[in-house]
Write an enzyme that holds these catalytic residues in place. Structure first.
Site, PDB file in Angstrom:
ATOM      1  N   TYR A 157       3.329 -12.191  10.025  1.00  0.00           N
ATOM      2  CA  TYR A 157       3.130 -13.614  10.258  1.00  0.00           C
ATOM      3  C   TYR A 157       3.796 -14.008  11.575  1.00  0.00           C
ATOM      4  CZ  TYR A 157       1.410 -13.478   5.483  1.00  0.00           C
ATOM      5  OH  TYR A 157       0.695 -13.160   4.360  1.00  0.00           O
ATOM      6  N   ARG A 204       5.469  -8.186  -9.002  1.00  0.00           N
ATOM      7  CA  ARG A 204       4.484  -7.906 -10.052  1.00  0.00           C
ATOM      8  C   ARG A 204       5.084  -7.875 -11.459  1.00  0.00           C
ATOM      9  NH1 ARG A 204       2.712  -5.283  -5.507  1.00  0.00           N
ATOM     10  NH2 ARG A 204       0.526  -5.604  -4.944  1.00  0.00           N
ATOM     11  N   GLN A 211      10.713 -20.370   0.729  1.00  0.00           N
ATOM     12  CA  GLN A 211      10.478 -19.489   1.873  1.00  0.00           C
ATOM     13  C   GLN A 211       9.584 -20.217   2.862  1.00  0.00           C
ATOM     14  OE1 GLN A 211       7.631 -16.080   1.909  1.00  0.00           O
ATOM     15  NE2 GLN A 211       9.482 -14.815   2.020  1.00  0.00           N
ATOM     16  N   SER A 232      10.543 -12.561  -6.592  1.00  0.00           N
ATOM     17  CA  SER A 232      10.159 -12.446  -5.190  1.00  0.00           C
ATOM     18  C   SER A 232       9.085 -13.467  -4.827  1.00  0.00           C
ATOM     19  CB  SER A 232       9.620 -11.039  -4.940  1.00  0.00           C
ATOM     20  OG  SER A 232       9.538 -10.759  -3.560  1.00  0.00           O
ATOM     21  N   PRO A 233       9.062 -13.913  -3.563  1.00  0.00           N
ATOM     22  CA  PRO A 233       7.986 -14.812  -3.139  1.00  0.00           C
ATOM     23  C   PRO A 233       6.616 -14.171  -3.337  1.00  0.00           C
ATOM     24  CG  PRO A 233       9.735 -14.730  -1.495  1.00  0.00           C
ATOM     25  CD  PRO A 233      10.027 -13.652  -2.481  1.00  0.00           C
ATOM     26  N   ARG A 236      13.726 -12.880   5.715  1.00  0.00           N
ATOM     27  CA  ARG A 236      12.941 -11.707   5.304  1.00  0.00           C
ATOM     28  C   ARG A 236      12.394 -11.044   6.555  1.00  0.00           C
ATOM     29  NH1 ARG A 236       8.566 -10.356   0.583  1.00  0.00           N
ATOM     30  NH2 ARG A 236      10.505 -10.438  -0.602  1.00  0.00           N
TER      31      ARG A 236
END
Length: 791
Positions: free
Chosen positions: A591, A733, A510, A431-432, A639
């Site tokens: 964002y 993680r 991304q 994942s980013p 996303r």
């Protein structure tokens, strides 16, 4: 007098820690503890028996408003875990229960006239009336004062040392002190009714009926040689469309028997003051107030589809009794009881919530391949997984895998997946993750090692962090960019490494813009805190700061919107030249583009604000601009935050429409995240907690999805993929902890085939080191009500 104190927490796991002690002080009362228990259900009665058995000098009174032979509902399912605790805490109760249990191993799922059976589950049930009789007898034998047809006096907290409120979901005790307990009651979408059949099912049976009014389901299980519990459930709108709201009890029972006549073998159903109701999830901020403590449904509820009501109440009683023995004072004991039970209950409630929501949305899954549908149902609460279901019933699981398309011996996570012209060798995505380690937006050696290591680790797709399309679009001074040629060349160095040294692994970029969440410190210096110096101006859909201390952004003008579209498109051109295989547009986490989508952050009154269609306008314009310059054979994903976790924000229904809109413009998959849009969000964290949003989008629209959020094990990935809840799983993680997470997952499953190829220099380490005996047989798993019913 000496007595044995049983650690019921260990006992619930099948072992007991025993300690011989001197008599415990009576919690500073100077006399034998006087205990009043409000409610004569299983939890209250068992608490009374335990407390009296541990100290016969205690004066224990149970107040029950109903008659001793009154009971509601029919059968009760108890898990092996709960029975283990009962066995060690009170062998006499355990032996009495054992004599009356009905046991079975199979779960039958009947869907579109086909029955699918999964074996090896291990259930035990008995009649609720019989359970109460056993507990009544035990309490009387021990000297508990049982008072039936008696309302509990209001002054019990004054006349007794301890008051245990086991008075159920409608607890008057809880409501009388609502200002302290602060209960929250959530009503759900389905109606259900408890009934019984006069014969025993030979399995736990789930049956789905697709009627002209909508989907209805039957949950049934035997609890005696001549009886089964039958629960009929359906969404409220289906219940009303079918006319149940106009029927009396007898008419409802007769109608249900006709709908499920085949499952019932043509036999009638019977009721016991049975009424249609909606399930209510009860959560309390506190479980005790002075010398009053909540137990069982008064403190918490969990949906019947995982069979946890009686289980939780009995385990509450076990824990409360143990804490009263272990602690010197009553306040310490009640605090210890709540501290011990709260996380266990919260975990069960999360599983129950997942299960009940699965049934609320069951219509989404009806067109799944038959055995995949059955697997999806069994694993719906995330407590039953691919791996433990494979241990219980290998033949069933292998059949599901074969229908899914897994070659023999291939875990679902190692099947390939195609997005446009790109075929991913497995279903794992790194994942980013923002690293905040670039200099002037240029990725350096750290990024090469970070992304290169994870590419060597075997994932099908490795994603960059959010790469910013302009200097002003950075989150922090350490954010990477693609707004200069120098940055693009630095990224090309990384993509070349991945393609040359980790063949088979794709690398994606991304693209995003920080919007109102920019110009902040590095995460480890103060997340979301403004820079102390060197700040740059922020822009956003509306002039709303992220936090009270955050910089207030300027509302974007129409001219600035045009400039931003061009910045995204220019960054996409550089990304293509840099050699990225996939591009993801970041429209999540508050964002810039996410800020347009949420009604909480977009207060514009022009063509780019207002309705969801208008809020989508600018993000779609950016998507189109990027898609127009991004190579046609390379996939593009988006996303989104599928919920803001805040009142009035983006809803799950909105998320479906947002996904559908991007797909209509050419998005190849939707990467489904949640939250981080507003600072006062209230997320519902838990295992795979964001997955249901991806699941809903996938089954509502048919669009491929990437699931993210607390997915931490290869077993979770296999379960989610095989159940059809997602197409790809993105993990963050776990890849920070272990860059070779995917290859290690293959080794742990004994898989060496396609989709898990080790780089040549690392092949000597491809076999899992043997640190101990490996030929010991694995234990047979038994689910019981706490797991099997809930899946």
């Amino acid at each position: 007098m000496e007595r044995t104190i049983v650690d019921v927490r260990e006992g619930a796991r099948g072992t007991a820690r025993q300690a011989t002690t001197h008599p415990q002080p009576h919690h500073n009362t100077g006399h034998p503890l006087r205990v009043a228990i409000i409610g004569g259900g299983p939890g209250g009665l068992y608490a009374a028996a335990l407390l009296k058995r541990l100290d016969p000098e205690r004066q224990i009174t149970v107040w029950e408003r109903n008659a001793p032979d009154d009971t509601f509902g029919f059968g009760v399912v108890l898990s092996d875990e709960t029975l283990g605790g009962i066995e060690h805490a009170d062998p006499e109760v355990y032996e009495a229960l054992q004599r009356h249990f009905t046991r079975w191993d199979d779960i039958d799922i009947v869907h579109r006239d086909t029955r699918h059976t999964s074996s090896g589950h291990g259930f035990a049930a008995l009649g609720r009336r019989r359970l109460l009789e056993i507990l009544h007898t035990r309490c009387r034998d021990l000297g508990v004062d049982l008072r039936f047809r008696a309302e509990a006096p209001e002054d019990l907290p004054r006349t007794h040392d301890l008051v245990i409120a086991a008075d159920g979901i409608h607890s008057t005790t809880r409501e009388a002190h609502a200002d302290v307990f602060r209960p929250r009651v959530t009503h759900h979408r389905c109606r259900y009714i408890w009934l019984a059949a006069d014969f025993p099912f030979d399995s736990f049976r789930f049956e789905i009926a697709e009627t002209e009014h909508g989907v209805m389901q039957l949950h049934g299980y035997p609890y005696a040689p001549d009886a089964s519990t039958v629960i009929i459930e359906m969404r409220d709108e289906v219940w009303r469309a079918a006319g149940f709201d106009e029927l009396d009890e007898a008419e409802s029972v007769e109608r249900c028997a006709k709908i499920f006549a085949e499952a019932l073998r043509g036999r009638p159903l019977k009721s016991n003051n049975s009424t249609w109701t909606t399930f209510r999830t009860v959560v309390n901020d506190r479980w005790s107030h002075g010398n009053v403590v909540l137990l069982g449904d008064a403190a918490h509820t969990a949906h019947f589809s995982i069979g946890s009501g009686t289980k939780l109440a009995v385990e509450d009683a076990l824990a409360l009794a143990a804490c009263l023995e272990e602690r010197d004072t009553l306040p310490e004991a009640l605090a210890a009881y709540e501290a011990e039970r709260r996380p266990v209950v919260a975990s069960t409630q999360r599983a129950a919530r997942a299960s009940l929501e699965w049934f609320e949305n069951i219509a989404l899954y009806l067109d799944q391949p038959p055995r995949q549908f059955a697997f999806n149902l069994l694993t719906r609460s995330r407590r039953v997984t691919h791996d433990n279901l494979r241990l219980r019933d290998a033949r069933f699981t292998q059949t599901v895998e074969r229908e899914f398309g897994c070659p023999p011996g291939t875990p679902p996570m190692f099947t390939p997946f195609r997005l446009r012209g790109l075929t991913l060798r497995n279903r794992v995505v790194v994942s980013p993750m923002d690293m905040y380690s670039a200099a002037d937006g240029v990725p350096g050696d750290f990024h090469l090692v970070h992304l290169g290591a994870r590419a060597l680790g075997g994932a099908g797709l490795v994603m960059t962090e959010m790469v910013c399309v302009s200097e002003e679009g950075r989150i922090t001074p350490g954010c990477a960019g693609l707004y200069t040629g120098r940055q693009a060349e630095a990224w090309k160095r990384i993509t070349n490494f991945v393609h040359d040294r980790a063949p088979g692994t794709a690398i994606g970029v991304q693209l995003g813009h920080s919007g109102r969440k920019g110009s902040t410190k590095l995460m480890w210096e103060g997340m979301d805190e403004p820079l102390e110096e060197g700040n740059w101006p922020l822009v956003a859909p509306s002039a709303l700061p992220y936090k009270e201390f955050s910089q207030t952004p300027r509302e974007l003008s129409r001219a600035q919107l045009t400039d931003l579209r061009e910045q995204f498109a220019a960054a996409a051109v550089r990304a293509a030249r840099a050699g990225f295989d996939l591009l993801e547009l970041h429209c999540a986490h508050g964002y810039l583009l996410s800020g347009f989508l949420s009604p909480l952050t977009n207060r514009r009154t022009d063509a780019y604000g207002g309705s969801l269609e208008k809020r989508l306008r600018f993000p779609l314009e950016v998507f189109d601009a990027v898609r127009n310059v991004w190579p046609g054979e390379r996939p593009m994903t988006v996303r989104i935050s599928a919920t803001d976790w805040a009142e009035g924000g983006t809803s799950a229904e909105d998320a479906v429409e947002i996904a559908r809109a991007f797909a209509a413009h050419g998005a190849d998959a939707i990467d489904v995240s949640t939250g981080q849009v507003v600072a006062d969000e209230q997320p519902e964290f838990g295992r795979s907690y964001q997955t249901p949003f991806a699941d809903r989008i996938r089954h509502s629209t048919g669009i491929p999805v990437i699931a993210v959020g607390a997915i931490s094990s290869w077993d979770d990935v296999n379960s989610l993929i095989l159940a059809g809840r997602t197409d790809l799983c993105a993990l963050a993680r776990p890849h920070l902890y272990d860059p070779h997470w995917t290859l290690h997952a293959a080794a742990e499953q004994g898989y060496t085939g396609p989709g898990a190829t080790w780089p040549a220099p690392y092949r000597a380490g491809s076999r899992r080191p043997q640190t101990g005996r490996t030929d010991a047989p694995k234990p047979r798993l038994s689910l019981g009500s706490g797991d099997a019913r809930g899946g």
